[in-house]
Design an enzyme around this catalytic site. Sequence first.
Site, PDB file in Angstrom:
ATOM      1  N   CYS A 297      -3.447   4.895   9.554  1.00  0.00           N
ATOM      2  CA  CYS A 297      -2.158   4.366  10.016  1.00  0.00           C
ATOM      3  C   CYS A 297      -1.455   5.293  10.993  1.00  0.00           C
ATOM      4  CB  CYS A 297      -1.248   4.108   8.816  1.00  0.00           C
ATOM      5  SG  CYS A 297      -1.954   2.957   7.628  1.00  0.00           S
TER       6      CYS A 297
ATOM      7  N   CYS B 157       0.840  -1.199   0.000  1.00  0.00           N
ATOM      8  CA  CYS B 157       0.000   0.000   0.000  1.00  0.00           C
ATOM      9  C   CYS B 157       0.878   1.254   0.000  1.00  0.00           C
ATOM     10  CB  CYS B 157      -0.929  -0.019   1.212  1.00  0.00           C
ATOM     11  SG  CYS B 157      -2.140   1.316   1.225  1.00  0.00           S
ATOM     12  N   CYS B 158       1.918   1.275   0.867  1.00  0.00           N
ATOM     13  CA  CYS B 158       2.823   2.429   0.906  1.00  0.00           C
ATOM     14  C   CYS B 158       3.555   2.593  -0.425  1.00  0.00           C
ATOM     15  CB  CYS B 158       3.846   2.276   2.030  1.00  0.00           C
ATOM     16  SG  CYS B 158       3.230   2.650   3.683  1.00  0.00           S
TER      17      CYS B 158
ATOM     18  N   CYS C 228      -1.002   8.893   6.927  1.00  0.00           N
ATOM     19  CA  CYS C 228      -2.365   8.552   6.521  1.00  0.00           C
ATOM     20  C   CYS C 228      -3.239   8.317   7.767  1.00  0.00           C
ATOM     21  CB  CYS C 228      -2.348   7.296   5.671  1.00  0.00           C
ATOM     22  SG  CYS C 228      -1.531   7.509   4.081  1.00  0.00           S
TER      23      CYS C 228
ATOM     24  N   CYS D 220       8.260   4.086   5.593  1.00  0.00           N
ATOM     25  CA  CYS D 220       7.318   3.731   4.528  1.00  0.00           C
ATOM     26  C   CYS D 220       8.005   3.570   3.187  1.00  0.00           C
ATOM     27  CB  CYS D 220       6.227   4.787   4.419  1.00  0.00           C
ATOM     28  SG  CYS D 220       6.878   6.423   4.071  1.00  0.00           S
TER      29      CYS D 220
HETATM   30 FE1  SF4 Z   1      -1.408   2.826   2.906  1.00  0.00          FE
HETATM   31 FE2  SF4 Z   1      -1.215   3.291   5.544  1.00  0.00          FE
HETATM   32 FE3  SF4 Z   1       0.970   3.423   3.930  1.00  0.00          FE
HETATM   33 FE4  SF4 Z   1      -0.975   5.292   3.841  1.00  0.00          FE
HETATM   34  S1  SF4 Z   1       0.442   4.858   5.568  1.00  0.00           S
HETATM   35  S2  SF4 Z   1       0.051   4.377   2.115  1.00  0.00           S
HETATM   36  S3  SF4 Z   1      -2.833   4.033   4.135  1.00  0.00           S
HETATM   37  S4  SF4 Z   1      -0.270   1.595   4.444  1.00  0.00           S
END
Ligand code: SF4
Length: 247
Positions: free
Chosen positions: A207, A121-122, A204, A232
């Site tokens: 998170c 996701c990141c 985010c 991340c």
């Molecule tokens: Fe995805 Fe969470 Fe990373 Fe944002 S912080 S990109 S929602 S995993």
Amino acid sequence: MYSKLKDSLPFLADRSATLSIGETLRMLADEFPGAVCFSSSFSWEDQVITHEILSAGLPITIFTLDTGRLFPETYSVWSSTNERYQTRIRPYYPNHDLLEPFVTEKGPNAFYESVQNRKDCCFIRKVEPLKRALAGNSIWITGLRAEHSPARQDLSLFEWDEGNRLVKYNPLLHWTTDQVKQYISKHDVPYNSLHDKGFVSIGCAPCTRAVRPGEDFRAGRWWWEDASKKECGLHVHEAHALEQVQK
Ligand code: SF4
């Protein structure tokens, strides 16, 4: 100007040693015209740098990564910043060809289910858009501070970023939280109201949580994971590269 961009590191470190942050930013803009950029997440560190750039009218590109999962308060400070400085900060969004299949297959909150899902996701929402944003630049300015995490304590003001093939400048690396707060207050800089509610490092919404007194700065990020892995993939220091998520 430099046969290899990496060769500019000693020169930049020497020149900046006697300059203020504002003077260093101007020097970078002069030395690398059209190739200096700053990535803002609208944290209060980033707002200090934004103020330095925009109040001096420096020709440095400011961009942000809109993951699509940010807090409403983050969008508010983005708007306030545009208004205060009469600017338009450029967003980079995730590539829909990557994001749509990922969310279709894994669901909207897959990051809670496994570390790999969180890293994917990141990567889709942050790392890939960042690559596009940095393309063609020679200098990347960041708001990293050594206090943020153990992995950031051996950074330098100027660093070579091998993955992105450019120089990173971390002007607030040695600033304390109090220094940041005092600067924001003194210059009446717009800041994210979540900072007043215990949020230290703001990413985010799903998170990030507020940090309790005595907790580590990064405790509020991906709190369900191993504390030593909380990056991340945006900032990959060479010594820690193998531990990070960058693909
Ligand atoms: Fe995805 Fe969470 Fe990373 Fe944002 S912080 S990109 S929602 S995993």
